[in-house]
Design a protein around this motif. Structure first.
Motif, PDB file in Angstrom:
ATOM      1  N   VAL A  19       0.484  -1.155  -0.074  1.00  0.00           N
ATOM      2  CA  VAL A  19       0.035   0.165  -0.040  1.00  0.00           C
ATOM      3  C   VAL A  19       1.407   1.459   0.355  1.00  0.00           C
ATOM      4  O   VAL A  19       0.440   2.039  -1.036  1.00  0.00           O
ATOM      5  CB  VAL A  19      -0.893   0.226   1.177  1.00  0.00           C
ATOM      6  N   TYR A  20       1.919   1.356   0.807  1.00  0.00           N
ATOM      7  CA  TYR A  20       3.227   1.892   0.715  1.00  0.00           C
ATOM      8  C   TYR A  20       3.812   2.623  -0.159  1.00  0.00           C
ATOM      9  O   TYR A  20       3.951   3.733  -0.714  1.00  0.00           O
ATOM     10  CB  TYR A  20       3.921   2.188   2.304  1.00  0.00           C
ATOM     11  N   LYS A  21       4.491   1.738  -1.280  1.00  0.00           N
ATOM     12  CA  LYS A  21       4.603   1.797  -2.790  1.00  0.00           C
ATOM     13  C   LYS A  21       3.707   2.418  -3.145  1.00  0.00           C
ATOM     14  O   LYS A  21       4.568   3.332  -4.324  1.00  0.00           O
ATOM     15  CB  LYS A  21       4.942  -0.062  -2.804  1.00  0.00           C
ATOM     16  N   ASN A  22       2.552   1.867  -3.916  1.00  0.00           N
ATOM     17  CA  ASN A  22       1.625   2.540  -4.390  1.00  0.00           C
ATOM     18  C   ASN A  22       1.833   3.788  -3.948  1.00  0.00           C
ATOM     19  O   ASN A  22       1.307   4.590  -4.738  1.00  0.00           O
ATOM     20  CB  ASN A  22       0.499   1.518  -4.503  1.00  0.00           C
ATOM     21  N   ALA A  23       1.430   4.119  -3.177  1.00  0.00           N
ATOM     22  CA  ALA A  23       1.093   5.713  -2.569  1.00  0.00           C
ATOM     23  C   ALA A  23       2.479   6.810  -2.569  1.00  0.00           C
ATOM     24  O   ALA A  23       2.028   7.528  -2.241  1.00  0.00           O
ATOM     25  CB  ALA A  23       0.654   6.091  -1.015  1.00  0.00           C
ATOM     26  N   VAL A  24       3.301   6.152  -1.915  1.00  0.00           N
ATOM     27  CA  VAL A  24       4.729   7.097  -2.262  1.00  0.00           C
ATOM     28  C   VAL A  24       5.263   7.341  -3.156  1.00  0.00           C
ATOM     29  O   VAL A  24       6.282   6.171  -3.568  1.00  0.00           O
ATOM     30  CB  VAL A  24       5.808   6.826  -0.602  1.00  0.00           C
ATOM     31  N   PRO A  25       5.279   8.403  -3.426  1.00  0.00           N
ATOM     32  CA  PRO A  25       6.055   8.815  -5.197  1.00  0.00           C
ATOM     33  C   PRO A  25       7.412   8.356  -5.350  1.00  0.00           C
ATOM     34  O   PRO A  25       8.175   8.111  -5.813  1.00  0.00           O
ATOM     35  CB  PRO A  25       5.204   9.991  -5.985  1.00  0.00           C
ATOM     36  N   VAL A  26       7.829   8.648  -3.639  1.00  0.00           N
ATOM     37  CA  VAL A  26       9.647   9.159  -4.056  1.00  0.00           C
ATOM     38  C   VAL A  26       9.741   7.302  -4.151  1.00  0.00           C
ATOM     39  O   VAL A  26       9.874   6.090  -2.932  1.00  0.00           O
ATOM     40  CB  VAL A  26      10.369   9.375  -2.653  1.00  0.00           C
ATOM     41  N   ALA A  27      10.614   7.169  -5.080  1.00  0.00           N
ATOM     42  CA  ALA A  27      11.655   5.293  -4.900  1.00  0.00           C
ATOM     43  C   ALA A  27      12.649   5.269  -3.904  1.00  0.00           C
ATOM     44  O   ALA A  27      13.889   5.965  -3.899  1.00  0.00           O
ATOM     45  CB  ALA A  27      12.587   5.897  -6.601  1.00  0.00           C
TER      46      ALA A  27
END
Length: 174
Positions: free
Chosen positions: A55-63
């Motif tokens: 969920v956080y990987k999809n929501a946070v744009p910073v790679a």
């Protein structure tokens, strides 16, 4: 990892029986602190909460930021405090056990001696069946001996000529 505490392993009733009356207040305070600690431990889950990282990987744009956080979170280990007191308690208990064993041994010796004295007393004639000669034979230190150690009636120590009162101070020869 240490095992999780589910309930108090202390038998407080048995402990209270062994605590002297003047220490009951300290035992009550210790029980309150122990119960408070146990409630705090049980209020928290045994394992840290699971995080849904997708969920956080999809929501946070910073790679790479979520991956970095995930790596740090999974690497986090809370150290359990090491036991530094058990060895001292065990050493103390060994000393107390030695003292207990010495006391029991001494008590058993005293019991054996006292049982021997009881057996000797039971083997004697009852007083109401004794003659004066029987009494003299059984208790030579207490029996009257009119030939070797004559005494005055009523034959008590304070009625004899050589009696010195232990309560009176000794007179100085002035």
């Amino acid at each position: 990892m240490a095992k999780r505490i589910a309930q108090s392993s202390v038998n407080w009733a048995a402990l209270a029986e062994r605590v002297p009356a003047e220490q009951k207040v300290n035992l009550a305070a210790f029980k309150i602190r122990s119960d408070t600690y146990l409630r705090r431990v049980l209020a928290n889950p045994p394992e840290p909460p699971k995080i849904n990282w997708s969920v956080y990987k999809n929501a946070v744009p910073v790679a790479g930021m979520v991956d970095n956080f995930q790596k740090q979170y999974e690497a986090l280990k809370i150290p359990y405090p090491s036991d530094t007191q058990s060895s001292q308690v065990d050493a103390q208990w060994a000393e107390v056990k030695k003292a207990i064993e010495a006391f029991v041994s001494q008590s058993n010796t005293n019991i054996a001696n006292l049982e021997k004295q009881i057996a000797e007393i039971k083997s004697l004639l009852p007083y109401d069946q004794m003659t004066m000669e029987d009494f003299r034979d059984a208790y030579p230190e207490e029996a009257l001996d009119p030939l070797n150690k004559p005494t005055f009636w009523p034959h008590t120590a304070d009625e004899q000529l050589d009696y010195v009162d232990p309560d009176k101070p000794a007179h100085s020869g002035h």
